[in-house]
Each structure stands twice: as structure tokens, then as C-alpha cells.
Design a protein around this motif. Structure first.
Motif, PDB file in Angstrom:
ATOM      1  N   GLY A  80     -14.004 -38.458  54.788  1.00 49.19           N
ATOM      2  CA  GLY A  80     -15.344 -38.734  54.305  1.00 49.19           C
ATOM      3  C   GLY A  80     -15.905 -37.714  53.333  1.00 49.19           C
ATOM      4  N   ASP A  81     -15.076 -36.804  52.871  1.00 53.16           N
ATOM      5  CA  ASP A  81     -15.551 -35.745  51.984  1.00 53.16           C
ATOM      6  C   ASP A  81     -14.426 -35.386  51.022  1.00 53.16           C
ATOM      7  N   THR A  82     -14.713 -35.415  49.738  1.00 55.35           N
ATOM      8  CA  THR A  82     -13.678 -35.124  48.732  1.00 55.35           C
ATOM      9  C   THR A  82     -13.113 -33.723  48.900  1.00 55.35           C
ATOM     10  N   ALA A  83     -13.987 -32.729  49.050  1.00 55.54           N
ATOM     11  CA  ALA A  83     -13.523 -31.342  49.162  1.00 55.54           C
ATOM     12  C   ALA A  83     -12.616 -31.157  50.368  1.00 55.54           C
ATOM     13  N   GLU A  84     -13.001 -31.734  51.489  1.00 58.08           N
ATOM     14  CA  GLU A  84     -12.190 -31.594  52.699  1.00 58.08           C
ATOM     15  C   GLU A  84     -10.868 -32.335  52.566  1.00 58.08           C
ATOM     16  N   THR A  85     -10.894 -33.531  51.999  1.00 58.55           N
ATOM     17  CA  THR A  85      -9.659 -34.297  51.832  1.00 58.55           C
ATOM     18  C   THR A  85      -8.678 -33.559  50.929  1.00 58.55           C
ATOM     19  N   LEU A  86      -9.173 -33.057  49.808  1.00 61.77           N
ATOM     20  CA  LEU A  86      -8.299 -32.290  48.912  1.00 61.77           C
ATOM     21  C   LEU A  86      -7.730 -31.069  49.630  1.00 61.77           C
ATOM     22  N   HIS A  87      -8.569 -30.392  50.380  1.00 57.85           N
ATOM     23  CA  HIS A  87      -8.142 -29.207  51.121  1.00 57.85           C
ATOM     24  C   HIS A  87      -7.004 -29.550  52.084  1.00 57.85           C
ATOM     25  N   LEU A  88      -7.129 -30.683  52.763  1.00 53.36           N
ATOM     26  CA  LEU A  88      -6.123 -31.068  53.754  1.00 53.36           C
ATOM     27  C   LEU A  88      -4.841 -31.608  53.124  1.00 53.36           C
ATOM     28  N   LEU A  89      -4.944 -32.239  51.971  1.00 56.58           N
ATOM     29  CA  LEU A  89      -3.763 -32.830  51.332  1.00 56.58           C
ATOM     30  C   LEU A  89      -2.908 -31.830  50.564  1.00 56.58           C
ATOM     31  N   LEU A  90      -3.545 -30.839  49.976  1.00 53.25           N
ATOM     32  CA  LEU A  90      -2.818 -29.902  49.116  1.00 53.25           C
ATOM     33  C   LEU A  90      -1.914 -28.977  49.916  1.00 53.25           C
ATOM     34  N   PRO A  91      -0.799 -28.551  49.307  1.00 54.88           N
ATOM     35  CA  PRO A  91       0.064 -27.588  50.000  1.00 54.88           C
ATOM     36  C   PRO A  91      -0.682 -26.280  50.246  1.00 54.88           C
ATOM     37  N   GLU A  92      -0.359 -25.627  51.320  1.00 52.94           N
ATOM     38  CA  GLU A  92      -1.045 -24.382  51.691  1.00 52.94           C
ATOM     39  C   GLU A  92      -0.858 -23.321  50.617  1.00 52.94           C
ATOM     40  N   GLY A  93      -1.955 -22.662  50.255  1.00 48.51           N
ATOM     41  CA  GLY A  93      -1.913 -21.579  49.278  1.00 48.51           C
ATOM     42  C   GLY A  93      -1.420 -20.294  49.915  1.00 48.51           C
ATOM     43  N   ASN A  94      -1.353 -19.240  49.101  1.00 46.80           N
ATOM     44  CA  ASN A  94      -0.826 -17.983  49.629  1.00 46.80           C
ATOM     45  C   ASN A  94      -1.819 -16.827  49.598  1.00 46.80           C
ATOM     46  N   GLU A  95      -3.092 -17.108  49.306  1.00 45.08           N
ATOM     47  CA  GLU A  95      -4.157 -16.104  49.357  1.00 45.08           C
ATOM     48  C   GLU A  95      -3.829 -14.820  48.594  1.00 45.08           C
ATOM     49  N   THR A  96      -3.458 -14.942  47.345  1.00 42.95           N
ATOM     50  CA  THR A  96      -3.083 -13.745  46.592  1.00 42.95           C
ATOM     51  C   THR A  96      -4.224 -13.163  45.776  1.00 42.95           C
ATOM     52  N   THR A  97      -5.425 -13.735  45.872  1.00 41.20           N
ATOM     53  CA  THR A  97      -6.512 -13.266  45.037  1.00 41.20           C
ATOM     54  C   THR A  97      -7.807 -13.157  45.832  1.00 41.20           C
ATOM     55  N   ASP A  98      -8.667 -12.267  45.405  1.00 42.18           N
ATOM     56  CA  ASP A  98     -10.005 -12.180  45.983  1.00 42.18           C
ATOM     57  C   ASP A  98     -10.999 -11.971  44.848  1.00 42.18           C
ATOM     58  N   VAL A  99     -11.288 -13.041  44.150  1.00 43.76           N
ATOM     59  CA  VAL A  99     -12.224 -12.998  43.029  1.00 43.76           C
ATOM     60  C   VAL A  99     -13.634 -12.844  43.588  1.00 43.76           C
ATOM     61  N   PRO A 100     -14.439 -11.946  43.032  1.00 43.60           N
ATOM     62  CA  PRO A 100     -15.834 -11.849  43.475  1.00 43.60           C
ATOM     63  C   PRO A 100     -16.551 -13.184  43.256  1.00 43.60           C
ATOM     64  N   LEU A 101     -17.475 -13.505  44.142  1.00 40.61           N
ATOM     65  CA  LEU A 101     -18.191 -14.779  44.068  1.00 40.61           C
ATOM     66  C   LEU A 101     -18.869 -14.972  42.715  1.00 40.61           C
ATOM     67  N   HIS A 102     -19.527 -13.941  42.198  1.00 41.78           N
ATOM     68  CA  HIS A 102     -20.231 -14.103  40.919  1.00 41.78           C
ATOM     69  C   HIS A 102     -19.262 -14.381  39.766  1.00 41.78           C
ATOM     70  N   VAL A 103     -18.073 -13.806  39.823  1.00 44.46           N
ATOM     71  CA  VAL A 103     -17.065 -14.068  38.787  1.00 44.46           C
ATOM     72  C   VAL A 103     -16.579 -15.515  38.897  1.00 44.46           C
ATOM     73  N   LEU A 104     -16.321 -15.962  40.116  1.00 45.44           N
ATOM     74  CA  LEU A 104     -15.894 -17.348  40.326  1.00 45.44           C
ATOM     75  C   LEU A 104     -16.949 -18.322  39.803  1.00 45.44           C
ATOM     76  N   MET A 105     -18.203 -18.062  40.083  1.00 42.80           N
ATOM     77  CA  MET A 105     -19.264 -18.959  39.625  1.00 42.80           C
ATOM     78  C   MET A 105     -19.359 -18.968  38.100  1.00 42.80           C
ATOM     79  N   GLN A 106     -19.152 -17.841  37.466  1.00 45.01           N
ATOM     80  CA  GLN A 106     -19.147 -17.796  36.000  1.00 45.01           C
ATOM     81  C   GLN A 106     -17.963 -18.590  35.445  1.00 45.01           C
ATOM     82  N   GLU A 107     -16.808 -18.441  36.094  1.00 44.18           N
ATOM     83  CA  GLU A 107     -15.626 -19.196  35.668  1.00 44.18           C
ATOM     84  C   GLU A 107     -15.849 -20.698  35.811  1.00 44.18           C
ATOM     85  N   LEU A 108     -16.464 -21.111  36.907  1.00 48.55           N
ATOM     86  CA  LEU A 108     -16.711 -22.536  37.126  1.00 48.55           C
ATOM     87  C   LEU A 108     -17.656 -23.112  36.075  1.00 48.55           C
TER      88      LEU A 108
END
Length: 192
Positions: A80-108
Motif C-alpha cells: 500500500g505504499d510505493t516507498a515501502e514496496t520499493l524498499h522490500l523489492l530491491l536487493p539489499e544495499g551495503n550501507e557504504t555511505t553516510d551522507v549528511p541529511l542536508h546534503v541529501l536534501m540538496q541533491e534531491l
């Protein structure tokens, strides 16, 4: 981003108002100010325009997973939620990055002004890097469906406690026009 995702998870996993307030206060005390202002904006539903079309996200998910469209559609109807469905369907990531929230928001925000191929590359790279709750929160941010389960009143109480201000003063400050890209946390909370 890891710290913000931890806040999101803490808020999501409790129904206690005091625990939610405590989690927000703790986040504000430990987050860099540029991230804290964005966290406040997101919690208050002051988020930028959705940077990517949903059809593009489904197409890129298909490319990564090789799952048929009908399975994605059925999965979406169950979750019932696009974000959750995508999260569950995609292959597991490897957590290699920790971008600051403000940088991520600027990138988006920049995604709106680049080519589809550049957007695809950015989104799929993040999907493959981020894991667990971080990818789920990332998906919430790119789909425009970010809701954290806290009322404005809870956020006001938390900020008031953090900044040692009266709640009515914080409510007044938050109700004005402010942009997390143009306003610092100090400026937002300045009352003089």
C-alpha cells in the motif's frame, strides 16, 4: 542520514508522546545544525517538491530486480505504499555511505533539473548503497510521502525543550515563512 534515520525509527516504534519528544530533543542536541533544520522541516511537512516520477522509480526497480511488472503491482497492493514496496523489492544495499541529511536534501532538489539518465544513476546508486531503514527513509523522501507520525504539537514541545523556549514562541517561529536551505537553526529559533 544515519542519525535522522535512527530518529525516524525511534519515532515510528513508539506511541509514547514523551518518548517521541525525547527522541527529537536528543536528535537536535546531537545532529549538525544544517541537518537539524532539515529534520524540523521534514517533520513539519515542509518538504521540497517530489524530484522523481513514480513511473521512473518503478522502471528502475524493474531494471535492478528483473521482476515482472505484475509482481511489482501485486506487491504494491499488499504493502500500500510505493516507498515501502520499493524498499522490500530491491536487493539489499551495503550501507557504504553516510551522507549528511542536508546534503541529501540538496541533491534531491537538484534531481528536478537533470536528465532522466542522471536521475536514474543517482537513485539506483543510492538504492544499491543504502540498507535497511536508511533506504526506506530515502524512498520516502524521493516519493514525497514522508510522514513521521508526529504532530506539530509534539515537534513544538520538543524544540521548546531543546532550545529552552516557551512553546508559543516556538509555534510562532515555525509558523512563519522559512526555508531550510536559507535559514539556520539559530535564525529560526531567534526571538529577539
Amino acid at each position: 542520514m544515519k542519525l535522522f534515520c535512527s530518529l525516524f525509527e525511534q519515532i515510528d516504534q513508539t506511541t509514547s508522546v514523551n518518548d517521541k519528544i525525547g527522541a527529537i530533543v536528543q536528535y537536535l542536541a546531537s545532529a549538525p545544525p544544517a541537518d537539524a533544520i532539515w529534520a524540523i522541516a521534514l517533520l513539519m511537512n515542509r518538504r521540497p517538491k517530489r524530484p522523481v516520477k513514480t513511473t521512473e522509480l518503478w522502471q528502475w526497480c524493474t531494471e535492478l530486480t528483473q521482476l515482472p511488472n505484475w509482481l511489482q503491482t501485486e506487491s504494491y497492493h499488499i504493502a500500500g505504499d510505493t516507498a515501502e514496496t520499493l524498499h522490500l523489492l530491491l536487493p539489499e544495499g551495503n550501507e557504504t555511505t553516510d551522507v549528511p541529511l542536508h546534503v541529501l536534501m540538496q541533491e534531491l532538489q537538484v534531481l528536478q533539473n537533470i536528465t532522466e539518465e542522471e536521475r536514474r544513476s543517482y537513485i539506483t546508486d543510492n538504492w544499491l548503497q543504502l540498507a535497511g531503514n536508511e533506504r526506506f527513509v530515502f524512498n520516502k523522501l524521493i516519493t514525497g510521502g514522508f510522514r513521521a507520525g508526529v504532530s506539530a504539537q509534539i515537534i513544538i514541545k520538543a524544540i521548546a525543550r531543546f532550545a529552552a523556549l516557551e512553546e508559543n514562541v516556538v509555534a510562532h517561529q515555525l509558523s512563519g515563512k522559512w526555508d531550510p536551505d536559507q535559514t539556520t537553526l539559530t535564525e529560526l529559533l531567534h526571538t529577539g
